[in-house]
Design a protein around this motif. Sequence first.
Motif, PDB file in Angstrom:
ATOM      1  N   LEU A 201      25.276  50.222  61.059  1.00  0.00           N
ATOM      2  CA  LEU A 201      23.849  50.523  61.164  1.00  0.00           C
ATOM      3  C   LEU A 201      23.059  49.622  60.225  1.00  0.00           C
ATOM      4  O   LEU A 201      23.471  49.386  59.091  1.00  0.00           O
ATOM      5  N   GLU A 202      21.940  49.181  60.701  1.00  0.00           N
ATOM      6  CA  GLU A 202      21.017  48.420  59.856  1.00  0.00           C
ATOM      7  C   GLU A 202      20.065  49.424  59.213  1.00  0.00           C
ATOM      8  O   GLU A 202      19.188  49.962  59.878  1.00  0.00           O
ATOM      9  N   ILE A 203      20.275  49.710  57.946  1.00  0.00           N
ATOM     10  CA  ILE A 203      19.413  50.665  57.242  1.00  0.00           C
ATOM     11  C   ILE A 203      18.451  49.872  56.381  1.00  0.00           C
ATOM     12  O   ILE A 203      18.874  49.059  55.554  1.00  0.00           O
ATOM     13  N   PRO A 204      17.142  50.109  56.571  1.00  0.00           N
ATOM     14  CA  PRO A 204      16.155  49.382  55.773  1.00  0.00           C
ATOM     15  C   PRO A 204      16.374  49.602  54.277  1.00  0.00           C
ATOM     16  O   PRO A 204      16.751  50.692  53.834  1.00  0.00           O
ATOM     17  N   GLN A 205      16.136  48.569  53.513  1.00  0.00           N
ATOM     18  CA  GLN A 205      16.387  48.604  52.070  1.00  0.00           C
ATOM     19  C   GLN A 205      15.575  49.680  51.370  1.00  0.00           C
ATOM     20  O   GLN A 205      16.065  50.336  50.455  1.00  0.00           O
ATOM     21  N   HIS A 206      14.332  49.921  51.805  1.00  0.00           N
ATOM     22  CA  HIS A 206      13.520  50.941  51.121  1.00  0.00           C
ATOM     23  C   HIS A 206      14.134  52.334  51.284  1.00  0.00           C
ATOM     24  O   HIS A 206      14.016  53.175  50.395  1.00  0.00           O
ATOM     25  N   LEU A 207      14.819  52.589  52.401  1.00  0.00           N
ATOM     26  CA  LEU A 207      15.481  53.882  52.577  1.00  0.00           C
ATOM     27  C   LEU A 207      16.717  53.994  51.682  1.00  0.00           C
ATOM     28  O   LEU A 207      17.011  55.067  51.145  1.00  0.00           O
TER      29      LEU A 207
ATOM     30  N   VAL B  85      23.269  57.415  50.820  1.00  0.00           N
ATOM     31  CA  VAL B  85      22.699  57.655  52.151  1.00  0.00           C
ATOM     32  C   VAL B  85      23.472  58.778  52.843  1.00  0.00           C
ATOM     33  O   VAL B  85      22.871  59.687  53.435  1.00  0.00           O
ATOM     34  N   CYS B  86      24.792  58.754  52.766  1.00  0.00           N
ATOM     35  CA  CYS B  86      25.607  59.808  53.384  1.00  0.00           C
ATOM     36  C   CYS B  86      25.319  61.168  52.759  1.00  0.00           C
ATOM     37  O   CYS B  86      25.260  62.187  53.452  1.00  0.00           O
ATOM     38  N   HIS B  87      25.139  61.191  51.453  1.00  0.00           N
ATOM     39  CA  HIS B  87      24.833  62.449  50.758  1.00  0.00           C
ATOM     40  C   HIS B  87      23.519  63.034  51.279  1.00  0.00           C
ATOM     41  O   HIS B  87      23.443  64.232  51.566  1.00  0.00           O
ATOM     42  N   LEU B  88      22.510  62.201  51.399  1.00  0.00           N
ATOM     43  CA  LEU B  88      21.223  62.694  51.898  1.00  0.00           C
ATOM     44  C   LEU B  88      21.339  63.193  53.328  1.00  0.00           C
ATOM     45  O   LEU B  88      20.776  64.229  53.686  1.00  0.00           O
ATOM     46  N   LEU B  89      22.058  62.466  54.158  1.00  0.00           N
ATOM     47  CA  LEU B  89      22.237  62.898  55.544  1.00  0.00           C
ATOM     48  C   LEU B  89      23.011  64.212  55.614  1.00  0.00           C
ATOM     49  O   LEU B  89      22.702  65.078  56.442  1.00  0.00           O
ATOM     50  N   ALA B  90      23.990  64.372  54.755  1.00  0.00           N
ATOM     51  CA  ALA B  90      24.781  65.606  54.754  1.00  0.00           C
ATOM     52  C   ALA B  90      23.968  66.792  54.236  1.00  0.00           C
ATOM     53  O   ALA B  90      24.153  67.924  54.693  1.00  0.00           O
TER      54      ALA B  90
END
Length: 78
Positions: free
Chosen positions: A7-13, A30-35
């Motif tokens: 996945l291309e995740i924008p740097q600001h995210l 990122v995985c922690h936030l999604l979980a």
Amino acid sequence: MRKPDPLEIPQHLINQARLYAPGRTDLDAVCHLLAEYPNLASEVRKLRSRVAELDREGADFDSRLEALQAACRAILDL
């Protein structure tokens, strides 16, 4: 098991994820936030429900206060 698509995740995210999950790698943050998102959404729903309940209680209190004030005025008029 098939290999996940990158996945291309924008740097600001990614930067924001690091703020909310410090000490983790970019991927882990990122995985922690999604979980955690479902838990957060559930808590927000509960808080909205509680705020609505407080609004109802406040309206009930206001009507009782108004009735009490009217009774006090009636007593003073005696």
